[in-house]
Motif scaffolding. Structure first.
Motif, PDB file in Angstrom:
ATOM      1  N   ARG A 157       0.873  -1.185   0.000  1.00 27.70           N
ATOM      2  CA  ARG A 157       0.000   0.000   0.000  1.00 27.70           C
ATOM      3  C   ARG A 157       0.902   1.225   0.000  1.00 27.70           C
ATOM      4  O   ARG A 157       1.637   1.467   0.937  1.00 27.70           O
ATOM      5  CB  ARG A 157      -0.888  -0.005   1.247  1.00 27.70           C
ATOM      6  CG  ARG A 157      -1.814   1.189   1.395  1.00 27.70           C
ATOM      7  CD  ARG A 157      -2.752   0.914   2.547  1.00 27.70           C
ATOM      8  NE  ARG A 157      -3.640   2.031   2.844  1.00 27.70           N
ATOM      9  CZ  ARG A 157      -3.439   2.908   3.831  1.00 27.70           C
ATOM     10  NH1 ARG A 157      -2.361   2.812   4.606  1.00 27.70           N
ATOM     11  NH2 ARG A 157      -4.292   3.877   4.046  1.00 27.70           N
TER      12      ARG A 157
ATOM     13  N   GLU B  78      -6.722   8.251   0.289  1.00 31.88           N
ATOM     14  CA  GLU B  78      -7.787   7.756   1.155  1.00 31.88           C
ATOM     15  C   GLU B  78      -8.077   8.732   2.292  1.00 31.88           C
ATOM     16  O   GLU B  78      -9.241   9.040   2.578  1.00 31.88           O
ATOM     17  CB  GLU B  78      -7.392   6.391   1.727  1.00 31.88           C
ATOM     18  CG  GLU B  78      -7.363   5.271   0.699  1.00 31.88           C
ATOM     19  CD  GLU B  78      -6.815   3.977   1.287  1.00 31.88           C
ATOM     20  OE1 GLU B  78      -6.304   4.022   2.437  1.00 31.88           O
ATOM     21  OE2 GLU B  78      -6.888   2.937   0.610  1.00 31.88           O
ATOM     22  N   GLN B  79      -7.032   9.220   2.936  1.00 26.31           N
ATOM     23  CA  GLN B  79      -7.239  10.085   4.088  1.00 26.31           C
ATOM     24  C   GLN B  79      -7.947  11.385   3.705  1.00 26.31           C
ATOM     25  O   GLN B  79      -8.788  11.892   4.441  1.00 26.31           O
ATOM     26  CB  GLN B  79      -5.897  10.420   4.749  1.00 26.31           C
ATOM     27  CG  GLN B  79      -6.040  11.414   5.910  1.00 26.31           C
ATOM     28  CD  GLN B  79      -4.729  11.725   6.580  1.00 26.31           C
ATOM     29  OE1 GLN B  79      -4.140  10.840   7.179  1.00 26.31           O
ATOM     30  NE2 GLN B  79      -4.271  12.951   6.460  1.00 26.31           N
TER      31      GLN B  79
ATOM     32  N   LEU C 112      -9.833   9.595  -3.240  1.00 25.90           N
ATOM     33  CA  LEU C 112      -9.577   8.322  -3.906  1.00 25.90           C
ATOM     34  C   LEU C 112     -10.448   8.107  -5.142  1.00 25.90           C
ATOM     35  O   LEU C 112     -10.016   7.483  -6.117  1.00 25.90           O
ATOM     36  CB  LEU C 112      -9.783   7.172  -2.915  1.00 25.90           C
ATOM     37  CG  LEU C 112      -9.307   5.784  -3.358  1.00 25.90           C
ATOM     38  CD1 LEU C 112      -7.808   5.801  -3.656  1.00 25.90           C
ATOM     39  CD2 LEU C 112      -9.616   4.739  -2.288  1.00 25.90           C
TER      40      LEU C 112
ATOM     41  N   ARG D 230      -1.540   6.142  -2.130  1.00 26.99           N
ATOM     42  CA  ARG D 230      -2.894   5.664  -1.881  1.00 26.99           C
ATOM     43  C   ARG D 230      -3.366   6.071  -0.482  1.00 26.99           C
ATOM     44  O   ARG D 230      -4.519   6.466  -0.292  1.00 26.99           O
ATOM     45  CB  ARG D 230      -2.967   4.148  -2.036  1.00 26.99           C
ATOM     46  CG  ARG D 230      -4.394   3.643  -1.814  1.00 26.99           C
ATOM     47  CD  ARG D 230      -4.578   2.176  -2.026  1.00 26.99           C
ATOM     48  NE  ARG D 230      -5.979   1.832  -1.821  1.00 26.99           N
ATOM     49  CZ  ARG D 230      -6.801   1.405  -2.770  1.00 26.99           C
ATOM     50  NH1 ARG D 230      -6.379   1.281  -4.019  1.00 26.99           N
ATOM     51  NH2 ARG D 230      -8.057   1.102  -2.489  1.00 26.99           N
TER      52      ARG D 230
END
Length: 512
Positions: free
Chosen positions: A12, A20-21, A25, A16
């Motif tokens: 990961r 995501e945070q 995304l 990415r």
């Protein structure tokens, strides 16, 4: 029959994890952000903005392919993190990633280094869980140091006279301030369109943020007073305190041991301590030890004579007056000097020699610090005389009892020594020191019958006219909130209270 190839393990990536945070995304959200960053890169390097297809993007975030060419620069522009780190693995341990900074915020941080040559600021987190850093160098007296730093975007709350870091950043702020080490928070606010706020960067010690966030009452924002805006005034204080405090903290055990042995030297009228006698001591540590000894030496031998009238200092630049403003033992020495001088017939004062070329070459923040020291001395009831002849800059530091004695104690720019001290009592010797003080009094560039007049003359000589229209008000703002709530001293040898007193004193001067 050949064994099947083991499945390829795809880590990961940090790319990415950041997507995501920040809620970026989805392809729809990422496409717009990427396009805007691509336009900025194209404008900078020339050419047409590079685009990316949805299928390519999906392979990137799955770790199945790696961006190439200008796409790497676009991703660096978007996240403010090097491409190699973005493609590296996100940390396995549980960490809170910082918010991705806007390009305007990153640009504001880059301007810090262009404004102050002793600064090298890397405010963004290079990898998750690792702090940014602010490297601060010295001009002469101060040792270089570094402090952990993290930049957050904030909002302006002019009605409350604060800027505020919002709750979305609290998880990372809590993680950042948790370690027991010195760290600074920087908050960026864009300039308000209505002209009601200056925007820019604001600074706060992590220790104060930790206390605010540990409160059990609900917090809708983490406030930083607008007075803590990072300009030449606050940079002078931050630069001075952080560099001096870090050095003294590192030298604490050594300084404590050396101080225990000062008594044997104090028994002698004449004594010298070579720099090589205390290896490993920082420049600031040597200044503290030298000033400590010379203060005690002066007080010991002054009590055997009449009232002193003048203290001659070798300080010429902002760094060299920091001991006056920060060292607790220097505060005590000035108090004792004033008490001894109270019985004399002449108004006591302090002489400093600042040649014109030194004043002209000194950075603005350094001249501000020097002026604050003059104001602090005047506030303490001591007249300040500033002479400009270069030959007087070579005179040793001394305390004069007119016609009787001069107690010499040089620690500032003492070459290869931590200190050199002596007591001059022969008439010819005392006369030379007396003549130097008389010359400084008669030819001081800070002539005036009041503290206000002398400080106003110092403003002109130090080239502070360009900021004087707003400077007293700026000092009043910072003094009202207090630098002690902006920064935290970790060394027992340092106190910021006198800096605040000097700020408030300057704040009371007329800007006219």
């Amino acid at each position: 029959m050949a064994s099947p190839a083991p499945p390829r393990l795809v880590h990961r990536t940090l790319l990415r994890a950041l997507l995501e945070q920040n809620g970026w995304l989805s392809w729809g959200r990422f496409e717009g952000l990427y396009a805007n960053a691509a336009k900025r890169v194209a404008a900078r390097v020339g050419g047409t903005p590079v685009s990316v297809s949805r299928s390519t993007y999906m392979r990137w975030i799955a770790g199945e392919s790696t961006p190439e060419g200008l796409a790497q620069q676009v991703l660096e522009e978007l996240f403010g993190i090097s491409f190699e780190l973005l493609m590296g693995p996100a940390p396995d341990r549980e960490v809170v990633l910082p918010g991705v900074l806007d390009v305007t915020s990153r640009a504001a941080a880059m301007l810090v280094d262009s404004k102050w040559s002793t600064s090298m600021l890397y405010p963004t987190t290079p990898v998750a869980g690792v702090d940014g850093s602010w490297y601060l160098d010295g001009v002469d007296l101060l040792d270089p140091t570094a402090v952990a730093v993290q930049l957050y975007e904030a909002t302006d709350h002019a009605d409350d006279d604060v800027v505020a870091i919002g709750p979305s950043d609290y998880p990372h702020v809590r993680q950042f301030v948790r370690p027991t080490r010195r760290a600074l928070l920087l908050a960026f606010v864009q300039e308000r369109r209505d002209g009601g706020g200056e925007g820019g960067l604001y600074v706060l010690d992590a220790a104060h943020a930790r206390r605010l966030l540990s409160s059990e009452r609900p917090f809708d924002r983490l406030p930083i007073p607008s007075a803590y805006r990072l300009d030449d005034l606050t940079f002078a204080v931050v630069h001075g305190l952080v560099t001096a405090d870090n050095a003294l903290g590192a030298d604490d055990r050594l300084l404590d041991a050396e101080e225990q042995g000062l008594e044997q030297h104090l028994q002698r009228e004449r004594t010298v301590c070579a720099r090589e006698a205390v290896p490993g001591l920082s420049q600031v540590g040597a200044a503290w030890l030298g000033s400590r000894f010379c203060s005690r030496h002066a007080l010991r031998w002054l009590t055997k004579s009449g009232a002193p009238s003048a203290l001659w200092s070798r300080a010429q630049i902002g760094e060299e007056v920091l001991p006056l403003l920060l060292f607790r033992q220097q505060h005590q020495f000035i108090d004792e000097f004033r008490k001894l001088a109270a019985g004399g017939v002449e108004q006591p004062g302090v002489v400093l020699c600042v040649p014109e070329d030194v004043a002209a070459a000194s950075p603005l923040y350094e001249r501000i610090m020097f002026f604050l020291a003059l104001a602090w001395l005047e506030m303490r009831g001591l007249v300040t005389w500033v002479c400009s002849e270069p030959e007087y800059a070579k005179i040793d530091e001394f305390v004069l009892v007119p016609g009787e004695q001069a107690v010499v104690g040089t620690w500032m720019r003492a070459k290869d020594n931590i200190w050199s001290a002596d007591v001059a009592v022969r008439k010819a010797q005392v006369r030379d020191f007396d003549l130097a003080v008389r010359h400084a009094r008669a030819h001081s560039i800070t002539q005036g019958g009041s503290s206000r007049a002398r400080l106003r003359a110092a403003v002109e000589y130090l080239g502070l006219e360009q900021i004087w229209g707003t400077f007293p008000q700026r000092c009043a703002e910072l003094g009202a909130y207090g630098t002690v709530d902006m920064l935290e001293s970790r060394s027992r040898l340092i106190a910021l209270d006198e800096v605040d007193r000097a700020l408030r004193y300057v704040g009371g001067l007329s800007s006219a």
